[in-house]
Design a protein around this motif. Structure first.
Motif, mmCIF file in Angstrom:
data_model
loop_
_atom_site.group_PDB
_atom_site.id
_atom_site.type_symbol
_atom_site.label_atom_id
_atom_site.label_comp_id
_atom_site.label_asym_id
_atom_site.label_seq_id
_atom_site.Cartn_x
_atom_site.Cartn_y
_atom_site.Cartn_z
ATOM 1 N N ALA A 6 -3.180 3.987 10.269
ATOM 2 C CA ALA A 6 -2.175 2.931 10.109
ATOM 3 C C ALA A 6 -2.496 2.018 8.936
ATOM 4 C CB ALA A 6 -2.057 2.130 11.402
ATOM 5 N N HIS A 7 -3.793 1.685 8.766
ATOM 6 C CA HIS A 7 -4.133 0.770 7.668
ATOM 7 C C HIS A 7 -3.846 1.401 6.311
ATOM 8 C CE1 HIS A 7 -7.852 2.637 6.097
ATOM 9 N NE2 HIS A 7 -8.057 3.038 7.332
ATOM 10 N N ALA A 8 -4.004 2.720 6.190
ATOM 11 C CA ALA A 8 -3.698 3.387 4.927
ATOM 12 C C ALA A 8 -2.191 3.368 4.667
ATOM 13 C CB ALA A 8 -4.209 4.825 4.954
ATOM 14 N N LEU A 9 -1.400 3.608 5.707
ATOM 15 C CA LEU A 9 0.055 3.554 5.564
ATOM 16 C C LEU A 9 0.491 2.150 5.149
ATOM 17 C CD1 LEU A 9 2.573 5.382 5.963
ATOM 18 C CD2 LEU A 9 2.750 4.421 8.268
ATOM 19 N N ASP A 10 -0.139 1.136 5.740
ATOM 20 C CA ASP A 10 0.212 -0.243 5.384
ATOM 21 C C ASP A 10 -0.167 -0.553 3.940
ATOM 22 O OD1 ASP A 10 1.183 -0.628 7.928
ATOM 23 O OD2 ASP A 10 -0.638 -1.612 8.682
ATOM 24 N N GLU A 11 -1.350 -0.131 3.534
ATOM 25 C CA GLU A 11 -1.755 -0.355 2.140
ATOM 26 C C GLU A 11 -0.766 0.274 1.177
ATOM 27 O OE1 GLU A 11 -6.623 -0.243 2.884
ATOM 28 O OE2 GLU A 11 -5.649 1.249 1.626
ATOM 29 N N LEU A 12 -0.400 1.497 1.440
ATOM 30 C CA LEU A 12 0.512 2.204 0.539
ATOM 31 C C LEU A 12 1.903 1.586 0.561
ATOM 32 C CD1 LEU A 12 -0.665 5.836 1.329
ATOM 33 C CD2 LEU A 12 -0.951 4.636 -0.844
ATOM 34 N N SER A 13 2.346 1.091 1.705
ATOM 35 C CA SER A 13 3.686 0.509 1.786
ATOM 36 C C SER A 13 3.807 -0.724 0.898
ATOM 37 C CB SER A 13 4.023 0.146 3.237
ATOM 38 O OG SER A 13 3.317 -1.002 3.667
ATOM 39 N N GLU A 320 4.806 5.756 -12.612
ATOM 40 C CA GLU A 320 4.636 7.155 -12.232
ATOM 41 C C GLU A 320 3.537 7.360 -11.187
ATOM 42 O OE1 GLU A 320 6.885 9.036 -12.898
ATOM 43 O OE2 GLU A 320 7.832 8.269 -14.721
ATOM 44 N N MET A 321 2.525 6.495 -11.167
ATOM 45 C CA MET A 321 1.502 6.639 -10.128
ATOM 46 C C MET A 321 2.063 6.329 -8.745
ATOM 47 S SD MET A 321 -1.211 7.881 -11.507
ATOM 48 C CE MET A 321 -0.037 8.796 -12.529
ATOM 49 N N GLN A 322 3.128 5.514 -8.670
ATOM 50 C CA GLN A 322 3.760 5.292 -7.364
ATOM 51 C C GLN A 322 4.442 6.575 -6.880
ATOM 52 O OE1 GLN A 322 2.617 2.368 -6.357
ATOM 53 N NE2 GLN A 322 1.961 2.287 -8.519
ATOM 54 N N HIS A 323 5.103 7.282 -7.788
ATOM 55 C CA HIS A 323 5.699 8.572 -7.405
ATOM 56 C C HIS A 323 4.619 9.546 -6.938
ATOM 57 C CE1 HIS A 323 9.739 7.590 -8.587
ATOM 58 N NE2 HIS A 323 9.384 7.310 -9.832
ATOM 59 N N THR A 324 3.475 9.524 -7.631
ATOM 60 C CA THR A 324 2.373 10.406 -7.245
ATOM 61 C C THR A 324 1.878 10.080 -5.844
ATOM 62 O OG1 THR A 324 1.692 10.696 -9.559
ATOM 63 C CG2 THR A 324 0.039 11.144 -7.871
ATOM 64 N N LYS A 325 1.675 8.787 -5.562
ATOM 65 C CA LYS A 325 1.206 8.380 -4.238
ATOM 66 C C LYS A 325 2.219 8.724 -3.149
ATOM 67 C CE LYS A 325 0.422 4.035 -5.199
ATOM 68 N NZ LYS A 325 0.037 2.623 -5.018
#
Length: 465
Positions: A6-13, A320-325
């Motif tokens: 969950a913490h990884a999903l939150d970081e990425l969001s 573009e790094m956001q698209h990659t992530k």
């Protein structure tokens, strides 16, 4: 391969991602690549001899064995073999081979496709310092040795090339021509005085001690097949010395430009970027247009026209790094179940977008809004221009978020992710751009929405009964 915590999903969001989260994405993509390659090997072994002859199967096994030997021979945690197998363009190659092996009448080009894997194995073995002798096949007059360079045969069609390696020196022998002797260089590239040889190029590490970043204008799989669509990639570019110098000039200031917009942007670029691919200017732009993009099947590659400045290249990397992530996250966990219908308004495009396209674009623009806000607060000399960029991206995201949040097609993970995006957007509002920039950005988005609505075909009436 497991769903992210969950913490990884939150970081990425929030358009972030700490070192552990970024490493999770990278490990998952590398694992998927190895599984894809295994699928190619299995499909070849199980193919009808008419589609994949015994000699081709045998050569594929030999190439894999050479890669395994190169992996064992290398020092350090990341061998040249693994670097080559997880290099971005091994992905498109593998998908093309798998399609050929699993599609009726799809194997016509298979021998030439498999020849690329032989060259890849030879390049990895040379990088690992293994002595070997093998025969490779030039395709359309070119023999590409990934990370080393290209031999130009001067003849159309395919040709057999005898390749020998010993003590960091390659000898390339072709019928009717002088031998070409090539010396391997550290990291990327190989030098030869022969006019037939073109070395691979790389830009220096983004930071001192970081690995060089290939500026790949040679790999035959570096760009997708040409698409006549308006928003397709422009064609590949073969930059000359002056063009490479412009790339280097922009690249040299990019780390500082990224850091100004937040340390996160530098961290994710170092973790995710594996190569840059020069693109030609878009058709009809008189050489002045720009374009960039990533490819889901080529994790870590960024395709771009020559950047004008470090600031422009930094913004391209942020985008573009956001698209990659997000593409990597989407393979770890299902975020939505929306279909491919293009029906959503995106303030940065004149055409309707599918839900996934809207999600990707909004995510990238949210990161750019944060990048330029931090730049405006940190760089007095660029403050007004950065506030203008921030206001525009912030207003565009505000216009796109309601459709994302309201979708009934979001999964629980997707709901959490989109809500996190909305919260990140709200936090940016705590430090708004000056009123004039905000008003102009909102007026711009309103005008774009009006024009977009006027271009859409009328909705057909619902029939009675």
């Amino acid at each position: 391969m497991t769903a992210p915590p969950a913490h990884a999903l939150d970081e990425l969001s929030h358009t972030g991602g700490g070192p552990d989260t970024l490493a999770l994405l990278v490990r998952d993509q590398d694992t998927r690549r190895m599984l894809l390659l295994r699928a190619v090997l299995d499909a070849a072994e199980g193919a009808d001899p008419a589609d994949c002859p015994p000699a081709a199967k045998r050569r594929l096994r030999e190439d894999w064995a050479l890669l395994a030997e190169a992996d064992r021979a290398a020092d350090g945690p990341r061998s040249p073999a693994r670097t080559r197998l997880t290099y971005p363009f091994t992905g498109p190659w593998a998908r093309r081979c798998l399609t050929a092996l699993t599609t009726p009448d799809g194997t016509g080009e298979l021998p030439l496709e498999l020849a690329y894997f032989s060259a890849l194995a030879a390049a990895a073995a040379a990088r690992a310092g293994l002595p070997f002798a093998t025969e490779l096949t030039a395709r359309d007059g070119l023999l590409c040795l990934p990370s080393l360079g290209v031999l130009r045969t001067g003849r159309s069609g395919s040709a057999a090339i005898e390749v020998r390696h010993k003590n960091g020196r390659l000898t390339l022998r072709r019928r009717g021509a002088s031998d070409v002797h090539v010396r391997l260089e550290q990291g990327v590239g190989a030098w030869s005085g022969a006019p037939a040889w073109t070395p691979a190029h790389a830009l220096p590490g983004l930071l001192p001690g970081a690995a060089p970043v290939p500026l790949d204008d040679l790999d035959p799989y570096r760009t997708p097949p040409r698409d006549p669509g308006r928003f397709a990639f422009s064609g590949p570019s073969g930059p000359d010395h002056a063009e490479r110098k412009r790339w280097l000039q922009a690249w040299s200031g990019t780390a500082q430009a990224l850091r100004t917009g937040g340390e996160q942007r530098l961290t994710e670029t170092l973790a995710l970027l594996r190569c840059l691919v020069p693109l030609a200017p878009p058709p009809g732009s008189d050489g002045r247009g720009s374009s960039s993009g990533t490819r889901r099947e080529a994790f870590g590659a960024l395709l771009s026209t020559t950047p004008a400045t470090p600031t422009a290249l930094a913004a391209t990397l942020v985008h573009e790094m956001q698209h990659t992530k997000l593409a990597a996250l989407g393979e770890l966990v299902e975020l939505h179940r929306a279909g491919p219908e293009a029906r959503y308004f995106a303030p940065w495009r004149p055409d309707p977008r599918p839900y996934d396209g809207l999600l990707h674009g909004t995510y990238a623009h949210l990161a750019l809004a944060g990048h330029f806000q931090r730049t405006a607060l940190a760089e007095p000399a660029r403050r007004e221009a950065a506030w203008a960029e921030h206001a525009r991206y912030h207003a565009q995201v505000a216009a796109a978020l309601p459709a994302l949040v309201a979708s009934p097609d979001l999964t629980p993970a997707g709901r959490r992710f989109v809500d996190g995006m909305a919260a990140a957007h709200e936090r940016l509002s705590a430090r708004p751009a000056p009123r004039g920039h905000t008003a102009r950005a909102q007026a711009y988005v309103k005008a774009v929405r009006t024009l977009w609505a006027q271009r859409q075909p009328p909705t057909p009436p619902i029939p009675n009964g």
